[in-house]
Design a protein around this motif. Structure first.
Motif: not given
Length: 286
Positions: A18-23, A26-37, A39-43
């Motif tokens: 996760x810390x290595x990823x970006x959307x 490009x663009x900003x966004x922190x990756x997080x795992x929610x079950x089987x998804x 997601x890049x935060x925020x939105x």
């Protein structure tokens, strides 16, 4: 106790990814795992995690004809079953020898984080994962879901908990700048529609001192394609890479110690190191 690979990808491997990823794109966004998804935060965009694969492309990717051809269960099965057996007949190194040379070019060590671009059915991915050990991480990346499905089965059968498979595009790598210190691409260069863009992406995600090992259908720049090289070059979505031109592109993109070699009638290998002292960064830059 080492984490089991029964749940694949494992939570520990995803946490390291996760810390290595970006959307994607490009663009900003922190990756997080929610079950089987994922997601890049925020939105930001979401990705499905299904069948052991994190799908960052969904249905929005337009493959070339050759990429579509390889992304079927039959073609993935046939490639998986015949690739290693046919290599010696084509004058190519045996798979164990290819793996050994790749590991040497990358200077692989226990604990390394390695991106395996165009990983296909995961044969190199698994061998890299064995070499970097449980303290390392291997990220297998490909656009072909059928190939990745076979890679997932291969990783599970090997009982490896240090692998994450991504369906993503080598021309828009979903990683932060300077995130990676080891990148492999075994046998996939000739399928990349825009090699210049791929080299730019490779340079962007490579940390100072990062090592890369690449291979694919290739020829020296001064040689005129003939025979098998010429036939490969006429294939839709395929091209025979000029090793000299690729070496020059890598040097312009910030790589040094570029070395090239050929094997058989149409296979070329390239290795290089990203300029800069590894101590200049922690493997990731903004």
């Amino acid at each position: 106790m080492p984490e089991s690979a029964d749940r694949f990808p494992t939570p520990a491997a995803l946490a390291r990814l996760l810390p290595l990823l970006r959307p994607p794109g490009g663009g900003p966004g922190d990756a997080a795992v929610d079950g089987t998804r994922l997601r890049f935060e925020p939105a930001g965009p979401e990705a499905r995690i299904e069948g052991g694969v994190v799908d960052l492309l969904g249905g929005g990717f337009a493959p070339t004809f050759t990429q579509r051809l390889l992304d079927t269960r039959l073609s993935a099965w046939a490639y998986d079953r015949t690739r290693d057996a046919l290599a010696p007949a084509l004058g190519l190194p045996r798979f164990p020898d290819e793996v050994a040379r790749m590991a040497e070019r990358l200077a692989l060590a226990a604990g390394d984080v390695v991106l395996d671009v165009a990983c296909g059915h995961g044969n190199f991915t698994v061998e890299i994962a064995r070499r970097v050990g449980p303290g390392g991480l291997v990220i297998g990346l490909d656009i072909a879901g059928a190939m990745l499905a076979r890679a997932a089965r291969r990783v599970r059968a090997a009982g490896l908990a240090n692998v994450v498979l991504l369906r993503a595009d080598a021309l828009a790598l979903p990683f932060a700048g300077g995130a990676l210190a080891r990148v492999n691409c075994s046998g996939g260069l000739h399928q990349l529609p825009d090699l210049g863009r791929a080299v730019s992406e490779l340079a962007r995600v490579s940390a100072p001192g990062a090592r890369v090992a690449l291979s694919g259908f290739a020829r020296p720049r001064e040689a005129r394609p003939s025979g098998l090289r010429a036939r490969l070059g006429r294939g839709p979505g395929l091209h025979v890479v000029s090793l000299d031109a690729l070496a020059l592109d890598l040097a312009k993109a910030g790589f040094e110690d570029v070395a090239t070699e050929t094997a058989g009638p149409a296979m070329g290998y390239v290795s290089a190191r990203r300029r800069g002292d590894p101590r200049d960064g922690a493997g990731r830059s903004s």
